[in-house]
Design an enzyme around this catalytic site. Structure first.
Site, mmCIF file in Angstrom:
data_model
loop_
_atom_site.group_PDB
_atom_site.id
_atom_site.type_symbol
_atom_site.label_atom_id
_atom_site.label_comp_id
_atom_site.label_asym_id
_atom_site.label_seq_id
_atom_site.Cartn_x
_atom_site.Cartn_y
_atom_site.Cartn_z
ATOM 1 N N CYS A 24 38.909 46.599 48.375
ATOM 2 C CA CYS A 24 39.207 47.123 47.028
ATOM 3 C C CYS A 24 38.931 48.616 46.907
ATOM 4 O O CYS A 24 39.442 49.268 45.999
ATOM 5 C CB CYS A 24 38.426 46.359 45.972
ATOM 6 S SG CYS A 24 38.803 44.609 45.943
ATOM 7 N N ASN A 28 43.273 41.365 39.906
ATOM 8 C CA ASN A 28 42.717 42.274 40.912
ATOM 9 C C ASN A 28 43.711 42.415 42.071
ATOM 10 O O ASN A 28 43.957 41.456 42.802
ATOM 11 C CB ASN A 28 41.377 41.709 41.402
ATOM 12 C CG ASN A 28 40.676 42.618 42.399
ATOM 13 O OD1 ASN A 28 41.260 43.552 42.923
ATOM 14 N ND2 ASN A 28 39.408 42.324 42.648
ATOM 15 N N HIS A 44 38.650 50.696 39.431
ATOM 16 C CA HIS A 44 39.228 49.533 40.111
ATOM 17 C C HIS A 44 39.330 48.420 39.085
ATOM 18 O O HIS A 44 38.411 48.188 38.290
ATOM 19 C CB HIS A 44 38.313 49.119 41.271
ATOM 20 C CG HIS A 44 38.680 47.808 41.877
ATOM 21 N ND1 HIS A 44 39.986 47.487 42.206
ATOM 22 C CD2 HIS A 44 37.924 46.736 42.203
ATOM 23 C CE1 HIS A 44 40.004 46.265 42.714
ATOM 24 N NE2 HIS A 44 38.771 45.784 42.722
HETATM 25 N N1 ACO Z 1 37.599 28.213 35.599
HETATM 26 C C1 ACO Z 1 36.624 27.513 34.982
HETATM 27 N N2 ACO Z 1 35.350 27.509 35.396
HETATM 28 C C2 ACO Z 1 35.055 28.230 36.480
HETATM 29 C C3 ACO Z 1 36.005 28.971 37.180
HETATM 30 C C4 ACO Z 1 37.326 28.931 36.705
HETATM 31 N N3 ACO Z 1 38.348 29.607 37.289
HETATM 32 N N4 ACO Z 1 35.417 29.582 38.215
HETATM 33 C C5 ACO Z 1 34.121 29.260 38.179
HETATM 34 N N5 ACO Z 1 33.890 28.435 37.129
HETATM 35 C C6 ACO Z 1 32.642 27.838 36.699
HETATM 36 C C7 ACO Z 1 31.603 27.814 37.781
HETATM 37 O O1 ACO Z 1 31.792 26.698 38.626
HETATM 38 C C8 ACO Z 1 30.313 27.712 36.978
HETATM 39 O O2 ACO Z 1 30.146 26.382 36.575
HETATM 40 P P1 ACO Z 1 28.653 25.719 36.533
HETATM 41 O O3 ACO Z 1 27.910 26.542 35.532
HETATM 42 O O4 ACO Z 1 28.948 24.337 36.094
HETATM 43 O O5 ACO Z 1 28.121 25.855 37.931
HETATM 44 C C9 ACO Z 1 30.624 28.530 35.720
HETATM 45 O O6 ACO Z 1 32.059 28.633 35.665
HETATM 46 C C10 ACO Z 1 30.028 29.928 35.717
HETATM 47 O O7 ACO Z 1 30.215 30.513 36.976
HETATM 48 P P2 ACO Z 1 29.713 31.948 37.309
HETATM 49 O O8 ACO Z 1 30.124 32.275 38.704
HETATM 50 O O9 ACO Z 1 28.291 32.113 36.936
HETATM 51 O O10 ACO Z 1 30.569 32.802 36.257
HETATM 52 P P3 ACO Z 1 30.587 34.354 36.009
HETATM 53 O O11 ACO Z 1 30.332 34.653 34.602
HETATM 54 O O12 ACO Z 1 29.792 35.107 37.053
HETATM 55 O O13 ACO Z 1 32.127 34.701 36.272
HETATM 56 C C11 ACO Z 1 33.471 35.667 37.997
HETATM 57 C C12 ACO Z 1 32.705 34.445 37.527
HETATM 58 C C13 ACO Z 1 34.601 35.893 37.023
HETATM 59 C C14 ACO Z 1 34.012 35.382 39.376
HETATM 60 C C15 ACO Z 1 32.555 36.893 38.016
HETATM 61 O O14 ACO Z 1 31.355 36.596 38.672
HETATM 62 C C16 ACO Z 1 33.195 38.090 38.672
HETATM 63 O O15 ACO Z 1 34.157 38.640 38.168
HETATM 64 N N6 ACO Z 1 32.643 38.558 39.794
HETATM 65 C C17 ACO Z 1 33.165 39.709 40.481
HETATM 66 C C18 ACO Z 1 34.129 39.188 41.470
HETATM 67 C C19 ACO Z 1 35.192 40.140 41.852
HETATM 68 O O16 ACO Z 1 35.760 40.835 41.042
HETATM 69 N N7 ACO Z 1 35.501 40.147 43.136
HETATM 70 C C20 ACO Z 1 36.593 40.882 43.624
HETATM 71 C C21 ACO Z 1 36.289 41.809 44.705
HETATM 72 S S1 ACO Z 1 34.944 42.828 44.367
HETATM 73 C C22 ACO Z 1 35.479 43.709 43.182
HETATM 74 O O17 ACO Z 1 36.657 43.942 43.137
HETATM 75 C C23 ACO Z 1 34.552 44.235 42.172
#
Ligand code: ACO
Length: 325
Positions: free
Chosen positions: A116, A282, A252
């Site tokens: 990224c 993304n 980004h």
């Molecule tokens: N739909 C519904 N529920 C979901 C989904 C989905 N698509 N994905 C995960 N969940 C659930 C999880 O299983 C979890 O359930 P649980 O509480 O029963 O275990 C719950 O939602 C919460 O999960 P978290 O991972 O804690 O949620 P969070 O608020 O952190 O959001 C996310 C997840 C959106 C992935 C976030 O952490 C994020 O954006 N991280 C950065 C990731 C990213 O952008 N990566 C790309 C490359 S790096 C970069 O570009 C910055």
């Protein structure tokens, strides 16, 4: 004698494939909801390349638009750098394939792989070539078909990514230009965000999980927020500038909450952050140049404005560029 050693942006372009997959479409494939995706990420839809469309096809379209804006011929380009994690082939590089499409010959062309942060890395390398007089007109492209390394049955990742391309043409100029670039990496976080197999590291099984993105989202999120505010400070300090000197944050586009968090730490209003993530999710290395192109074309970014570009991604890698547009 005046020196022409600033890199000035003379053209930008972006391209998104035609096919749109909405959050509601994904509700039918995995256990997720439009409301969850919007609330946690800000994403509403993503564009997906057609089966016969490659990263180079997307890069070519974005590059042609940048050439059109700059009103120059492709033959004036003397360096091509393509940032991509999803190259068309193992080799030649996508930059060489793009050179062929643009019907130019002889200038150096190579790819950069920093996930990224790829576009910011590529911009930094291009700037060094211009500063040292090695190049005068550089085409810098971020292009991705992330859909090819996405597991469409994994709700943790498939809702987050999409395909697209953005391109920027830089020209040597007496006028700033790119003021500074800052790039970093820390390989110890490999396992938080990666594709487990590749060209040399063969998959151990036939499982799709081995060939697609795996991510510990929550940990990536925390690292991204902290690292991005650190790099913003590093960039401003290096130029003796204050937060108030920034007109636009061009971040980004991974997650609206990360973008808003970074803007807030920089004391910028939410309107000063260019946001496009809702439209295309993304797109890795393509996201910064696409956001830049959108805000230039719709007139928000004007000549003379101060822009802070920043990115964070797999590796981990991160980087920034401060630009007087
Ligand atoms: N739909 C519904 N529920 C979901 C989904 C989905 N698509 N994905 C995960 N969940 C659930 C999880 O299983 C979890 O359930 P649980 O509480 O029963 O275990 C719950 O939602 C919460 O999960 P978290 O991972 O804690 O949620 P969070 O608020 O952190 O959001 C996310 C997840 C959106 C992935 C976030 O952490 C994020 O954006 N991280 C950065 C990731 C990213 O952008 N990566 C790309 C490359 S790096 C970069 O570009 C910055």
């Amino acid at each position: 004698m005046s020196q022409k050693n600033y890199s000035r942006i003379i053209g930008t372009g972006r391209y998104l494939p035609e096919k749109i997959v909405t959050n509601v479409d994904l509700e039918k494939k995995v256990d997720t909801s439009d409301a969850w995706i919007r609330e946690r990420t800000g994403i509403e839809q993503r564009h997906i390349a057609a089966d016969d469309q490659t990263t180079c096809d997307l890069a070519e379209q974005a590059s042609l638009k940048a050439l059109e804006m700059a009103e120059i011929e492709a033959s004036e380009i003397d360096l091509i750098i393509v940032a991509t994690t999803t190259p068309d082939k193992t080799f030649p590089s996508t930059a060489c394939l793009l050179q062929q499409r643009l019907a130019i010959h002889g200038c150096p062309a190579f790819d950069i792989q920093a996930v990224c942060s790829g576009f910011v890395y590529a911009l930094s390398v291009a700037d060094q070539f211009i500063k040292t007089g090695m190049a005068k007109c550089v085409l810098v492209v971020g292009s991705e078909t992330l859909s090819r390394i996405t597991n469409w049955s994994d709700r943790n990742t498939c809702v987050l990514f999409g395909d697209g391309a953005g391109a920027v043409l830089l020209q040597a100029s007496e006028e700033a230009g790119i003021l500074s670039t800052h790039i970093h990496a820390d390989g110890q976080y490999e396992d938080l965000l990666h594709v487990p197999s590749g060209v040399s590291k063969l998959p151990k099984t036939d499982s799709i999980e081995e060939r697609t993105m795996a991510m510990r989202g929550n940990e990536v999120f925390k690292m991204a927020v902290n690292t991005l505010s650190r790099i913003a400070k590093e960039t401003l300090d290096a130029n003796g500038l204050q937060k108030e000197d920034i007109d636009w944050l061009v971040p980004h586009q991974a997650n609206l909450r990360i973008i808003n968090g970074t803007a807030k730490k920089l004391k910028l209003s939410p309107e000063q952050a260019v946001v496009t993530v809702h439209k295309h999710a993304n797109t890795s290395s393509a996201s910064v140049p696409m956001a830049l192109d959108e805000a230039i074309r719709d007139g928000r970014i004007q000549r003379g404005h101060m822009l802070l570009l920043e990115a964070f991604g797999g590796g981990f890698t991160w980087g920034s560029a401060l630009i007087r547009y």
